[in-house]
Design an enzyme around this catalytic site. Structure first.
Site, PDB file in Angstrom:
ATOM      1  N   SER A  79       0.802  -1.236   0.000  1.00 32.33           N
ATOM      2  CA  SER A  79       0.000   0.000   0.000  1.00 32.33           C
ATOM      3  C   SER A  79       0.828   1.276   0.000  1.00 32.33           C
ATOM      4  O   SER A  79       0.259   2.367  -0.110  1.00 32.33           O
ATOM      5  CB  SER A  79      -0.965   0.005   1.182  1.00 32.33           C
ATOM      6  N   MET A  80       2.145   1.184   0.099  1.00 32.47           N
ATOM      7  CA  MET A  80       2.964   2.373  -0.135  1.00 32.47           C
ATOM      8  C   MET A  80       2.963   2.738  -1.620  1.00 32.47           C
ATOM      9  O   MET A  80       3.498   3.779  -2.011  1.00 32.47           O
ATOM     10  CB  MET A  80       4.377   2.182   0.402  1.00 32.47           C
TER      11      MET A  80
END
Length: 399
Positions: A79-80
């Site tokens: 999710s970065m």
């Protein structure tokens, strides 16, 4: 020509107002857990005022093969990926090609007639309004993640194998549009696959694949030479791997196997990257849209991206609420600190951050001109290390 082939400049921690002994404590704490086989390995990067104070690699990159961690190790950042794709959407906004007020269905007609199946309800109801691009960026569109709860919608996501890498972004959106929303658009914050939908939006608006557009317009200008959606065979040896079994004995989360090709370029979680590359992206944000003479966003747009966009909106599910501790809101792709206290970890008001499912995390503190990145692949221990990292980095700031 690719700009910035070198990392950010490095200097002594004390020259940046950071205590070398306290930074060493952070490394010692991580090394202790590596020695006890609680953590395979880590790459740690802390920078202030645009200069790197700490860039260390510890432990093993591939525990089964006994290979040591290196600075240039590739990590699944999951999710970065979201802040990068969110910034890319804002680049298109700056170019006048899309607006946050636009209903999603303007660009992706499959989402024209969405239905909602609230938790505990037995029948779907029509969505009262169309989710907008703004809703997607701040996770208020009504979508969810299958692992955030056990309501009917979560089960439907799982049954549809909505996270399959075997669909491209267009097919993913068709599958998602057929599933019900968890809540009415715009009424609550629910962390979700919305950023995957934004990846498809970029494709429709630009006429290019998401990976090609990001490579040309974000990664190359910022010198992010190792950030990508695929891991070709020659790069596989540089990819960090978790332990094969969880050190606490819990069921092990399966991480993406890049030896098996997939076609999905997940805007919400598909990138691999290095600490060096991600530090360049974060410095671009900390510089309010520019790096090494290259400007990709205007300063006011970055300030807007990293402001709270939720206000008093409720959290839709317990799973989502856990991701935003007290004293925090959410901006356009990042969580944002709104109060100096309340949260169980330190940070200035205006600090923003996020992490990835396999353990990677970052935070940026504009008030202190500070950024910090922890790269690990330890899915089940991620919450522990995020808090430990945050506490120990802030403890090292002496002014």
């Amino acid at each position: 020509m690719m700009h910035g082939l070198h990392p950010l400049p490095e200097t002594r921690p004390a020259d940046l107002g950071l205590c070398p002994l306290r930074l060493q404590r952070l490394l010692d704490a991580l090394q202790s857990d590596i020695d006890r086989a609680r953590l395979p390995g880590a790459v740690v990067l802390v920078a202030r005022h645009g200069q790197v104070a700490l860039f260390e690699h510890l432990g093993l990159r591939a525990p089964l093969r006994g290979e040591p961690m290196t600075r240039d190790t590739l990590f699944r950042i999951y999710s970065m990926t979201k802040p990068i794709v969110s910034a890319a959407v804002l680049m298109l906004v700056e170019q006048g090609r899309v607006q946050l007020e636009d209903p999603l269905s303007r660009w992706l007609p499959a989402f024209d007639r969405l239905e909602v199946l609230p938790a505990g309800a037995s029948e779907r109801v029509a969505a009262e309004c169309a989710p907008t691009v703004h809703d997607l960026l701040r996770h208020t569109a009504g979508f969810t993640y299958e692992f955030l709860g056990s309501a009917e919608v979560h089960r439907a996501y799982a049954q549809a194998r909505i996270g399959s890498r075997e669909r491209d972004n267009a097919a993913f959106c068709d599958a998602l549009a057929a599933l019900p929303l968890l809540v009415q658009p715009g009424t609550a914050w629910e962390y979700s696959r919305a950023t995957d939908v934004l990846g498809r939006l970029i494709e429709v608006v630009s006429g290019e694949s998401l990976g090609a557009w990001l490579a040309a317009h974000v990664f190359e200008p910022l010198g992010m030479k190792d950030t990508r959606f695929d891991v070709p065979e020659d790069l596989l040896p540089r990819l960090a791997e978790p332990f094969p079994k969880d050190p606490d004995g819990a069921p092990m989360m399966l991480v993406t196997d890049y030896r098996r090709p997939g076609v999905l370029e997940s805007g919400g979680g598909g990138l691999v990257s290095t600490a060096r590359d991600y530090a360049r992206f974060l410095q671009f944000l900390l510089n309010r849209g520019a790096l090494d003479g290259v400007r990709l966003l205007g300063p006011q747009i970055v300030d807007w991206m990293t402001a709270d966009h939720l206000g008093h909106l409720p959290r839709a599910s317990a799973g989502s609420a856990m991701l935003l501790p007290p004293g925090h809101g959410f901006g356009l792709g990042v969580a944002v600190r709104t109060a100096p206290g309340l949260a169980p970890t330190p940070g200035s008001v205006g600090m923003y951050y996020w992490g990835g499912l396999a353990g990677t995390s970052f935070f940026v503190d504009p008030a202190l001109q500070l950024q910090a990145i922890l790269m690990i692949q330890a899915p089940n221990q991620r919450e522990h290390y995020r808090a430990l990292f945050r506490n120990m980095v802030y403890a090292a700031v002496l002014d």
